[in-house]
Design a protein around this motif. Sequence first.
Motif, PDB file in Angstrom:
ATOM      1  N   LEU A   1       0.596  -7.887 -15.395  1.00 17.52           N
ATOM      2  CA  LEU A   1       0.264  -7.356 -14.075  1.00 17.52           C
ATOM      3  C   LEU A   1       0.103  -5.845 -14.124  1.00 17.52           C
ATOM      4  O   LEU A   1      -0.874  -5.294 -13.596  1.00 17.52           O
ATOM      5  N   LEU A   2       1.046  -5.165 -14.765  1.00 19.26           N
ATOM      6  CA  LEU A   2       0.983  -3.708 -14.842  1.00 19.26           C
ATOM      7  C   LEU A   2      -0.233  -3.255 -15.641  1.00 19.26           C
ATOM      8  O   LEU A   2      -0.868  -2.246 -15.314  1.00 19.26           O
ATOM      9  N   LYS A   3      -0.572  -4.030 -16.685  1.00 19.12           N
ATOM     10  CA  LYS A   3      -1.753  -3.704 -17.486  1.00 19.12           C
ATOM     11  C   LYS A   3      -3.024  -3.859 -16.658  1.00 19.12           C
ATOM     12  O   LYS A   3      -3.940  -3.033 -16.723  1.00 19.12           O
ATOM     13  N   MET A   4      -3.081  -4.924 -15.842  1.00 18.38           N
ATOM     14  CA  MET A   4      -4.245  -5.165 -15.000  1.00 18.38           C
ATOM     15  C   MET A   4      -4.411  -4.042 -13.976  1.00 18.38           C
ATOM     16  O   MET A   4      -5.524  -3.572 -13.721  1.00 18.38           O
ATOM     17  N   LEU A   5      -3.299  -3.590 -13.387  1.00 17.08           N
ATOM     18  CA  LEU A   5      -3.355  -2.496 -12.421  1.00 17.08           C
ATOM     19  C   LEU A   5      -3.895  -1.230 -13.073  1.00 17.08           C
ATOM     20  O   LEU A   5      -4.720  -0.516 -12.494  1.00 17.08           O
ATOM     21  N   LYS A   6      -3.433  -0.970 -14.297  1.00 17.05           N
ATOM     22  CA  LYS A   6      -3.877   0.220 -15.015  1.00 17.05           C
ATOM     23  C   LYS A   6      -5.360   0.142 -15.332  1.00 17.05           C
ATOM     24  O   LYS A   6      -6.099   1.125 -15.185  1.00 17.05           O
ATOM     25  N   GLU A   7      -5.821  -1.042 -15.755  1.00 23.04           N
ATOM     26  CA  GLU A   7      -7.235  -1.225 -16.079  1.00 23.04           C
ATOM     27  C   GLU A   7      -8.122  -1.087 -14.848  1.00 23.04           C
ATOM     28  O   GLU A   7      -9.281  -0.679 -14.949  1.00 23.04           O
ATOM     29  N   ASN A   8      -7.574  -1.437 -13.682  1.00 23.47           N
ATOM     30  CA  ASN A   8      -8.332  -1.318 -12.433  1.00 23.47           C
ATOM     31  C   ASN A   8      -8.282   0.093 -11.849  1.00 23.47           C
ATOM     32  O   ASN A   8      -8.848   0.353 -10.782  1.00 23.47           O
ATOM     33  N   GLY A   9      -7.579   0.991 -12.550  1.00 22.46           N
ATOM     34  CA  GLY A   9      -7.508   2.371 -12.085  1.00 22.46           C
ATOM     35  C   GLY A   9      -6.479   2.609 -11.001  1.00 22.46           C
ATOM     36  O   GLY A   9      -6.511   3.633 -10.318  1.00 22.46           O
ATOM     37  N   THR A  10      -5.542   1.660 -10.830  1.00 25.13           N
ATOM     38  CA  THR A  10      -4.502   1.801  -9.811  1.00 25.13           C
ATOM     39  C   THR A  10      -3.352   2.637 -10.355  1.00 25.13           C
ATOM     40  O   THR A  10      -2.769   2.305 -11.393  1.00 25.13           O
ATOM     41  N   GLU A  11      -3.044   3.726  -9.679  1.00 28.60           N
ATOM     42  CA  GLU A  11      -1.940   4.572 -10.108  1.00 28.60           C
ATOM     43  C   GLU A  11      -0.607   3.893  -9.828  1.00 28.60           C
ATOM     44  O   GLU A  11      -0.469   3.139  -8.871  1.00 28.60           O
ATOM     45  N   ASN A  12       0.362   4.155 -10.668  1.00 30.14           N
ATOM     46  CA  ASN A  12       1.696   3.602 -10.472  1.00 30.14           C
ATOM     47  C   ASN A  12       2.732   4.638 -10.907  1.00 30.14           C
ATOM     48  O   ASN A  12       2.826   4.948 -12.085  1.00 30.14           O
ATOM     49  N   PRO A  13       3.475   5.246  -9.978  1.00 25.82           N
ATOM     50  CA  PRO A  13       3.529   4.918  -8.546  1.00 25.82           C
ATOM     51  C   PRO A  13       2.328   5.463  -7.771  1.00 25.82           C
ATOM     52  O   PRO A  13       1.656   6.388  -8.218  1.00 25.82           O
ATOM     53  N   VAL A  14       2.082   4.866  -6.598  1.00 27.38           N
ATOM     54  CA  VAL A  14       1.042   5.331  -5.686  1.00 27.38           C
ATOM     55  C   VAL A  14       1.652   6.373  -4.758  1.00 27.38           C
ATOM     56  O   VAL A  14       2.691   6.131  -4.144  1.00 27.38           O
ATOM     57  N   LYS A  15       1.015   7.541  -4.672  1.00 28.64           N
ATOM     58  CA  LYS A  15       1.517   8.613  -3.816  1.00 28.64           C
ATOM     59  C   LYS A  15       0.468   8.959  -2.761  1.00 28.64           C
ATOM     60  O   LYS A  15      -0.696   9.159  -3.092  1.00 28.64           O
ATOM     61  N   ILE A  16       0.895   8.981  -1.503  1.00 25.78           N
ATOM     62  CA  ILE A  16      -0.009   9.260  -0.384  1.00 25.78           C
ATOM     63  C   ILE A  16       0.618  10.329   0.501  1.00 25.78           C
ATOM     64  O   ILE A  16       1.802  10.261   0.832  1.00 25.78           O
ATOM     65  N   LYS A  17      -0.177  11.321   0.890  1.00 26.58           N
ATOM     66  CA  LYS A  17       0.281  12.358   1.806  1.00 26.58           C
ATOM     67  C   LYS A  17      -0.504  12.255   3.111  1.00 26.58           C
ATOM     68  O   LYS A  17      -1.712  12.043   3.105  1.00 26.58           O
ATOM     69  N   ASN A  18       0.194  12.385   4.225  1.00 28.98           N
ATOM     70  CA  ASN A  18      -0.445  12.354   5.534  1.00 28.98           C
ATOM     71  C   ASN A  18       0.053  13.510   6.389  1.00 28.98           C
ATOM     72  O   ASN A  18       1.136  14.056   6.154  1.00 28.98           O
ATOM     73  N   LEU A  19      -0.735  13.854   7.384  1.00 26.54           N
ATOM     74  CA  LEU A  19      -0.362  14.899   8.335  1.00 26.54           C
ATOM     75  C   LEU A  19      -0.810  14.456   9.720  1.00 26.54           C
ATOM     76  O   LEU A  19      -1.947  14.005   9.897  1.00 26.54           O
ATOM     77  N   PHE A  20       0.089  14.549  10.697  1.00 25.86           N
ATOM     78  CA  PHE A  20      -0.237  14.162  12.063  1.00 25.86           C
ATOM     79  C   PHE A  20       0.067  15.316  13.009  1.00 25.86           C
ATOM     80  O   PHE A  20       1.093  15.986  12.878  1.00 25.86           O
ATOM     81  N   ASN A  21      -0.845  15.533  13.937  1.00 23.20           N
ATOM     82  CA  ASN A  21      -0.698  16.583  14.944  1.00 23.20           C
ATOM     83  C   ASN A  21      -0.667  15.913  16.314  1.00 23.20           C
ATOM     84  O   ASN A  21      -1.632  15.261  16.710  1.00 23.20           O
ATOM     85  N   VAL A  22       0.446  16.048  17.020  1.00 21.15           N
ATOM     86  CA  VAL A  22       0.611  15.369  18.307  1.00 21.15           C
ATOM     87  C   VAL A  22       0.953  16.383  19.392  1.00 21.15           C
ATOM     88  O   VAL A  22       1.879  17.177  19.234  1.00 21.15           O
ATOM     89  N   GLU A  23       0.192  16.358  20.478  1.00 21.47           N
ATOM     90  CA  GLU A  23       0.469  17.203  21.637  1.00 21.47           C
ATOM     91  C   GLU A  23       0.683  16.304  22.848  1.00 21.47           C
ATOM     92  O   GLU A  23      -0.134  15.432  23.136  1.00 21.47           O
ATOM     93  N   THR A  24       1.794  16.517  23.548  1.00 24.06           N
ATOM     94  CA  THR A  24       2.092  15.741  24.746  1.00 24.06           C
ATOM     95  C   THR A  24       2.539  16.653  25.877  1.00 24.06           C
ATOM     96  O   THR A  24       3.014  17.768  25.644  1.00 24.06           O
ATOM     97  N   VAL A  25       2.369  16.164  27.095  1.00 24.81           N
ATOM     98  CA  VAL A  25       2.904  16.829  28.283  1.00 24.81           C
ATOM     99  C   VAL A  25       3.760  15.811  29.019  1.00 24.81           C
ATOM    100  O   VAL A  25       3.281  14.729  29.373  1.00 24.81           O
ATOM    101  N   SER A  26       5.026  16.146  29.221  1.00 23.38           N
ATOM    102  CA  SER A  26       5.938  15.270  29.956  1.00 23.38           C
ATOM    103  C   SER A  26       6.255  15.908  31.301  1.00 23.38           C
ATOM    104  O   SER A  26       6.604  17.091  31.365  1.00 23.38           O
ATOM    105  N   LYS A  27       6.125  15.126  32.371  1.00 26.01           N
ATOM    106  CA  LYS A  27       6.402  15.622  33.719  1.00 26.01           C
ATOM    107  C   LYS A  27       7.465  14.745  34.369  1.00 26.01           C
ATOM    108  O   LYS A  27       7.385  13.520  34.314  1.00 26.01           O
TER     109      LYS A  27
END
Length: 214
Positions: A56-82
């Motif tokens: 399984l690990l060999k197949m993932l490597k051959e398919n170009g899948t990184e192990n571990p998989v690292k993902i970065k995200n950024l979220f910007n949220v603006e709210t008004v509470s009344k």
Amino acid sequence: MKKSFLLFFIIIPFFNYGQSNEILDFKPGYSPETIYNQTVINSSDYEMTYSGSENLLKMLKENGTENPVKIKNLFNVETVSKTGKIGKDGNFPITIKYIKASDKDGKSVIPSGTLLFGNTTLSSMPKLDSIVGTGMEENFKKSIFQMVQSTFNQLALPEKKLKVGESFSQESPLKLPIGGINIEMIITTTYNLKSITAKSAFFDIVQSIFNEIY
């Protein structure tokens, strides 16, 4: 699978306080007939490691899948509470409006104008009763409502007296059911009091979340 990330839809509560000789009487909650403008920028770091047989690990490597998989995200949220007028029973209405909620590419993740309605008191977190939003599937709308309400239900902050420069950390467990998957989290939030004015207190707030999905 374990991840560390920041949860963009969490609404950080605001704080009532009393001031004397530059000491903040920290009491989490909302005040009646008040408008709260909030901007939250949250970053997330995901790391997922595949494990299994050598084939399984060999197949993932051959398919170009990184192990571990690292993902970065950024979220910007603006709210008004009344908040509205306080009633004889101590309750007062609260409306939370999403002005902007976008990811690192600027793509909207929660439509602008989405509204959450509920009630709260001076000594408790809000209890939501409805959500209104355009261009949203009912399941997604329901998920947002449940996640925000679950956050309020499980959020417990202590009343403390703080001087400028002092800080404290709060560890809170949180469980969110999302699409048949249970996400259990431990949220660690550190509040550092930076300054106090006549009507405002300014904090640096750092929040980290460790979770398990099953």
